[in-house]
Scaffold this motif. Structure first.
Motif, PDB file in Angstrom:
ATOM      1  N   SER A 110       0.834  -1.196   0.000  1.00 59.82           N
ATOM      2  CA  SER A 110       0.000   0.000   0.000  1.00 59.82           C
ATOM      3  C   SER A 110       0.869   1.246   0.000  1.00 59.82           C
ATOM      4  N   VAL A 111       0.560   2.167  -0.913  1.00 62.55           N
ATOM      5  CA  VAL A 111       1.386   3.361  -1.101  1.00 62.55           C
ATOM      6  C   VAL A 111       1.049   4.465  -0.115  1.00 62.55           C
ATOM      7  N   SER A 112      -0.238   4.830   0.000  1.00 61.73           N
ATOM      8  CA  SER A 112      -0.580   6.024   0.775  1.00 61.73           C
ATOM      9  C   SER A 112      -1.733   5.846   1.755  1.00 61.73           C
ATOM     10  N   LEU A 167       4.413   6.494   4.144  1.00 66.01           N
ATOM     11  CA  LEU A 167       3.439   7.530   3.820  1.00 66.01           C
ATOM     12  C   LEU A 167       2.058   7.188   4.356  1.00 66.01           C
ATOM     13  N   VAL A 168       1.713   5.906   4.392  1.00 67.27           N
ATOM     14  CA  VAL A 168       0.425   5.489   4.943  1.00 67.27           C
ATOM     15  C   VAL A 168       0.273   5.972   6.375  1.00 67.27           C
ATOM     16  N   LEU A 169       1.378   5.927   7.127  1.00 70.63           N
ATOM     17  CA  LEU A 169       1.354   6.278   8.540  1.00 70.63           C
ATOM     18  C   LEU A 169       1.568   7.765   8.780  1.00 70.63           C
ATOM     19  N   ALA A 178      -9.983   9.899  15.462  1.00 73.57           N
ATOM     20  CA  ALA A 178     -10.212   8.885  14.431  1.00 73.57           C
ATOM     21  C   ALA A 178      -8.883   8.329  13.926  1.00 73.57           C
ATOM     22  N   TRP A 179      -7.873   9.183  13.831  1.00 74.46           N
ATOM     23  CA  TRP A 179      -6.556   8.728  13.386  1.00 74.46           C
ATOM     24  C   TRP A 179      -5.916   7.812  14.422  1.00 74.46           C
ATOM     25  N   ARG A 180      -6.066   8.160  15.699  1.00 75.84           N
ATOM     26  CA  ARG A 180      -5.585   7.256  16.755  1.00 75.84           C
ATOM     27  C   ARG A 180      -6.265   5.894  16.624  1.00 75.84           C
ATOM     28  N   GLY A 181      -7.565   5.914  16.374  1.00 70.22           N
ATOM     29  CA  GLY A 181      -8.294   4.661  16.224  1.00 70.22           C
ATOM     30  C   GLY A 181      -7.771   3.830  15.067  1.00 70.22           C
ATOM     31  N   GLN A 182      -7.395   4.489  13.964  1.00 74.40           N
ATOM     32  CA  GLN A 182      -6.865   3.753  12.819  1.00 74.40           C
ATOM     33  C   GLN A 182      -5.508   3.132  13.143  1.00 74.40           C
ATOM     34  N   LEU A 183      -4.632   3.889  13.786  1.00 70.61           N
ATOM     35  CA  LEU A 183      -3.318   3.351  14.151  1.00 70.61           C
ATOM     36  C   LEU A 183      -3.456   2.216  15.159  1.00 70.61           C
ATOM     37  N   PHE A 202      10.719   5.628   4.857  1.00 70.17           N
ATOM     38  CA  PHE A 202      11.319   6.557   3.911  1.00 70.17           C
ATOM     39  C   PHE A 202      12.834   6.325   3.867  1.00 70.17           C
ATOM     40  N   GLY A 203      13.421   6.622   2.728  1.00 69.91           N
ATOM     41  CA  GLY A 203      14.875   6.540   2.617  1.00 69.91           C
ATOM     42  C   GLY A 203      15.391   5.229   2.079  1.00 69.91           C
TER      43      GLY A 203
END
Length: 280
Positions: A110-112, A167-169, A178-183, A202-203
């Motif tokens: 998954s890219v993004s 980048l996904v993260l 909601a972002w905390r819930g996703q992580l 990255f890198g």
């Protein structure tokens, strides 16, 4: 040839049939939506949306309705059929969805964004809204996407290996809770025995999947097919030589990714950076 017997006039489309059955049961008992809400719980507007086909609701709601109406597992069975109905998805995804449900093994890059099977409802809703969906169509597609998670659940789920670009993260939601819930959901998924989750930081340099999401499905007949997707289109690939080439590219990317333990620690660090207070 004898004429086909019509048993009922109710829809044969799973989502519509579920909605019709909900309304039939309520009306037969002479209940308003508010009556039902006071007896079973939840908001009457939720039951209204479910009866109109605007949302399928969750399994807890459906089980509570089955218990109240005394219908055994009937409504839950109809709900499961509606959630898993590939006709909920746009035409180009439908064959892929049928194959995904049959797969004996899955692996993805998954890219993004997190894979659909690892998205929370809040993430799926914001992602689909960013694509322009609104109203009933939005709720239908959220239900359909969340329903895909059943592929990785159950008593004997297939193995799933996923590589997430960093980048996904980093591509967070506006709503921090909601972002905390996703992580947190990704961390939970990483702890399941059938899921191997890697992070590509990255890198690590350029590679053959820089701008392409790819999912591989190992099918019961021994074949492996791939679905590739970028910003503008998606394609199901079944030709063996093309699938083999994509697999070699995927393997090269996997060699660059962090180990399972390192990947879990990476996501945990990302979670610790998210504010605990809701966004204002």
């Amino acid at each position: 040839m004898p004429q086909r017997l019509v048993v009922t006039e109710m829809s044969h489309e799973p989502r519509k049939r579920f909605a019709e059955e909900l309304r039939r049961l309520r009306v037969e008992r002479g209940l308003t939506l508010r009556d039902l809400a006071s007896l079973v719980g939840w908001d009457p507007s939720l039951f209204g949306k479910m009866e109109r086909g605007g949302t399928l609701g969750g399994p807890e709601v459906v089980q509570a309705l089955d218990q109240y109406y005394g219908t055994g597992p009937l409504l839950l069975i109809l709900w499961e059929l509606a959630v898993g109905d590939p006709t909920q998805f746009k035409e180009q995804y439908r064959r892929y969805m049928v194959l995904e449900a049959e797969a004996l093994g899955l692996w993805q890059y998954s890219v993004s964004r997190p894979p659909g099977v690892l998205q929370t409802a809040e993430y799926a809703r914001e992602a689909l809204m960013a694509g322009g969906l609104r109203g009933a169509e939005l709720e239908q597609q959220v239900d359909a996407r969340i329903g895909r998670r059943r592929v990785l659940e159950g008593d004997d789920p297939p193995p799933f290996r996923v590589i997430l670009s960093e980048l996904v993260l980093r591509n967070s939601l506006r709503n921090t809770q909601a972002w905390r819930g996703q992580l947190e959901f990704l961390l939970e998924a990483a702890d399941r025995p059938n899921i191997a989750l890697h992070v590509l930081p990255f890198g690590t340099g350029l590679h053959g999947l820089d701008s392409t999401d790819v999912m591989f499905l190992r099918l019961p007949d021994g074949r492996t097919v791939a679905y590739v997707e970028n910003d503008v289109s998606g394609e199901l690939i079944e030709e063996t030589s093309k699938v083999d080439q994509l697999q070699r590219t995927y393997d090269a990317v996997r060699d660059l990714a962090l180990s399972l333990a390192e990947s879990r620690s990476f996501i945990l660090r990302m979670l610790e950076e998210v504010p605990c207070e809701p966004s204002t």
